[in-house]
Design an enzyme around this catalytic site. Structure first.
Site, short mmCIF file in Angstrom:
data_model
loop_
_atom_site.label_atom_id
_atom_site.label_comp_id
_atom_site.label_asym_id
_atom_site.label_seq_id
_atom_site.Cartn_x
_atom_site.Cartn_y
_atom_site.Cartn_z
N THR A 41 74.44 57.53 58.73
CA THR A 41 73.17 57.65 59.46
C THR A 41 73.29 57.34 60.95
O THR A 41 72.35 57.51 61.71
CB THR A 41 72.12 56.71 58.85
OG1 THR A 41 72.64 55.39 58.80
CG2 THR A 41 71.76 57.16 57.43
N HIS A 46 77.64 48.96 61.47
CA HIS A 46 77.02 47.81 62.12
C HIS A 46 77.33 46.53 61.34
O HIS A 46 78.05 46.57 60.34
CB HIS A 46 75.51 48.02 62.31
CG HIS A 46 74.78 48.35 61.04
ND1 HIS A 46 74.63 47.46 59.99
CD2 HIS A 46 74.14 49.48 60.66
CE1 HIS A 46 73.94 48.01 59.03
NE2 HIS A 46 73.62 49.25 59.39
N HIS A 49 76.99 46.41 57.58
CA HIS A 49 78.10 47.01 56.85
C HIS A 49 79.28 46.06 56.72
O HIS A 49 80.13 46.22 55.83
CB HIS A 49 78.60 48.29 57.57
CG HIS A 49 77.64 49.42 57.55
ND1 HIS A 49 77.18 50.02 58.70
CD2 HIS A 49 77.04 50.07 56.52
CE1 HIS A 49 76.36 51.01 58.39
NE2 HIS A 49 76.25 51.06 57.07
N LYS A 83 62.54 51.80 52.91
CA LYS A 83 61.89 52.56 53.98
C LYS A 83 60.44 52.86 53.62
O LYS A 83 60.13 53.22 52.49
CB LYS A 83 62.64 53.88 54.23
CG LYS A 83 64.08 53.69 54.71
CD LYS A 83 64.13 53.01 56.05
CE LYS A 83 65.53 52.79 56.53
NZ LYS A 83 65.60 52.06 57.80
N ARG A 87 63.25 59.04 56.07
CA ARG A 87 64.24 58.91 57.14
C ARG A 87 64.29 60.18 57.99
O ARG A 87 63.99 61.28 57.51
CB ARG A 87 65.63 58.66 56.54
CG ARG A 87 65.81 57.30 55.91
CD ARG A 87 67.19 57.18 55.29
NE ARG A 87 67.39 55.90 54.62
CZ ARG A 87 67.92 54.83 55.18
NH1 ARG A 87 68.30 54.88 56.45
NH2 ARG A 87 68.08 53.71 54.50
N GLN A 172 73.32 60.06 44.10
CA GLN A 172 74.19 58.88 44.15
C GLN A 172 74.79 58.60 42.77
O GLN A 172 75.95 58.21 42.66
CB GLN A 172 73.42 57.65 44.64
CG GLN A 172 74.30 56.40 44.71
CD GLN A 172 73.63 55.24 45.44
OE1 GLN A 172 72.81 55.44 46.32
NE2 GLN A 172 74.00 54.02 45.06
N ASP A 193 69.66 45.92 47.67
CA ASP A 193 68.60 46.93 47.75
C ASP A 193 69.00 48.24 47.06
O ASP A 193 68.19 49.15 46.92
CB ASP A 193 68.22 47.20 49.21
CG ASP A 193 69.40 47.65 50.07
OD1 ASP A 193 70.56 47.51 49.62
OD2 ASP A 193 69.16 48.13 51.19
N LYS A 228 66.79 40.38 58.13
CA LYS A 228 68.14 40.92 58.25
C LYS A 228 68.77 40.51 59.57
O LYS A 228 68.14 40.59 60.63
CB LYS A 228 68.12 42.45 58.14
CG LYS A 228 67.97 42.97 56.72
CD LYS A 228 68.15 44.48 56.69
CE LYS A 228 68.03 45.01 55.27
NZ LYS A 228 68.22 46.47 55.22
N LYS A 231 70.09 42.21 64.41
CA LYS A 231 69.14 42.85 65.33
C LYS A 231 68.86 41.90 66.48
O LYS A 231 68.62 40.71 66.27
CB LYS A 231 67.83 43.18 64.61
CG LYS A 231 67.97 44.20 63.49
CD LYS A 231 68.22 45.59 64.04
CE LYS A 231 68.21 46.63 62.91
NZ LYS A 231 68.46 47.98 63.43
N THR A 232 68.89 42.41 67.69
CA THR A 232 68.58 41.62 68.87
C THR A 232 67.54 42.36 69.69
O THR A 232 67.16 43.50 69.37
CB THR A 232 69.83 41.38 69.74
OG1 THR A 232 70.25 42.65 70.29
CG2 THR A 232 70.98 40.80 68.91
#
Length: 408
Positions: A41, A46, A49, A83, A87, A172, A193, A228, A231-232
């Site tokens: 995606t 990141h 992962h 979500k 997406r 999947q 998740d 999570k 993230k900043t």
């Protein structure tokens, strides 16, 4: 083979396991081929992962064979898990590019030589499926009633769930069947998740192939507040150094909440658990030593020792106001001045970072002020001695303007 399942549990990875005793015996007696999927995606992995990567590393070190499954096909649909809206649909070209970048990055962490690990792309089998044949072979094994109880779908029913996304679980699940048939894959691993999707594949293989396969989900990387990590204010923490430089990666973990140190040391480094326990038991200002080790170890795994050394050196020089930090301006203020507390807005004008309290308020409202790399959100913040580390406090305005306060 060693007891890798116990190791993963001890380090805090494990969320749920199917037939744990059976799987534990299998993992301790023979090499097991397992897989983890990465939907393409974005053009970089990141920090979220990174948990998956560390699980793969531990499993490979224990003698098992990872399959890194690139989701060139499933990304064409997009996983609805977690979500509230569908997406964004990516082009085939973008997905192929992202998948190729993932493959490059994964090779920095996993040993793919001599068949020790495999990387495959589900675009190779999903994009050319015959729709009717797929439904006849795979679709008949899925109950719509049961699928609608899965968290990934149930949460979307009120806002609307398209058939397009509803098919994701079948895709999947088919991946697991395909990897079982082609590579003898007996285990799928993924984030908590993904439990519903993973169970779909696990049950499909057991039903069609009449063989024992297994599933593990691991805990997602969250902070002490349950949000999570990664993230900043400036965005996501990426593993690509062009998107997140080694210094920024280092600083992110150097400045995490004290309560998150043990979890991150256990899940994101290869340090022995005895050392993890020792470092995370440090208290007061000493916990910063543990954060330095954490930041260094993660940066070393992601970018190598040389860049980790440079990041640590730059961070220390910046904190100490050394010349390598670009002669960081430093103001010395008597400790006694802070005993009653100094309002942050007054302090900013005192050291020359702002010209007025109103400018300071605007800066904070816009998310442009940081203390020790933590964003300041309250203009009424009062600074007292307990905010200082080793009698120093680093304030950043915007991206590049630093000022250090030193107690004397």
């Amino acid at each position: 083979m060693g007891n890798v399942l116990e190791l993963l549990k001890e380090r805090g990875y494990i969320d749920q396991v199917t037939y744990e005793d059976e799987l534990n015996e299998l993992l301790t007696t023979e090499p097991v081929t397992f897989y983890i999927g990465f939907d393409a995606t974005a053009d970089s992995l990141h920090i979220g992962h990174f948990v998956q990567i560390m699980v793969m590393k531990h499993m490979q070190q224990a003698g098992h064979r990872p399959i890194a499954l690139l989701g060139g096909g499933t990304t064409m649909i997009g996983d609805p898990s977690g979500k509230t809206d569908m997406r964004k649909m990516l082009t085939r070209e973008d997905i192929d590019h992202n998948a190729s970048r993932f493959k490059e990055q994964l090779s920095n962490f996993i040993d793919f030589s001599d068949d020790k690990a495999i990387v495959v792309n589900n675009a190779d089998w999903l994009l050319n499926l015959n729709f009717v044949e797929f439904l006849r072979e795979i679709g008949i094994h899925f109950s719509v009633n049961r699928m609608l109880t899965a968290e990934c779908y149930k949460n979307r029913l009120e806002k609307g769930l398209t058939y397009f996304e509803f098919s994701y679980m079948l895709m999947q699940s088919y991946d697991f069947l395909k990897l079982y048939r082609d590579y003898g894959c007996k285990l799928e691993i993924g984030g908590s998740d993904q439990w519903s999707n993973i169970l779909g594949g696990y049950e499909l293989v057991r039903r069609i192939e009449k063989d024992k396969v297994y599933a593990i989900t691991f805990n997602l990387l969250t902070n002490a507040e349950g949000k999570k990590m990664g993230k900043t204010e400036s965005g996501t923490i990426w593993l690509d150094e062009e998107k997140t430089p080694p210094y920024e990666l280092y600083q992110y973990f150097r400045n995490i909440d004290d309560r998150d140190v043990e979890k991150c040391l256990a899940m994101l480094t290869l340090l022995p658990m005895d050392e993890v326990k020792r470092l995370s038991s440090l208290e007061g200002a000493e916990i910063n030593k543990a954060k330095e080790v954490l930041a260094y170890e993660i940066t070393k795994i992601v970018h190598g020792s040389e860049k980790a050394d440079s990041a640590q050196k730059a961070a220390r020089a910046l904190f100490e106001g050394g010349s390598e930090a670009g002669s960081i301006p430093t103001t010395e203020i008597a400790r006694s001045k802070f005993e009653e507390g100094i309002g942050l807005l007054d302090l900013l004008t005192q050291v020359g970072l702002t010209k007025s309290n109103s400018e300071g308020r605007r800066l904070i409202k816009q998310g442009g002020l940081y203390i020790e790399e933590e964003t300041v959100s309250d203009p009424n913040t009062v600074i007292k001695p307990d905010k200082f580390v080793d009698d120093k406090l680093m304030i950043r305005k915007g991206k590049k303007v630093y000022h250090q306060i030193k107690l004397v």
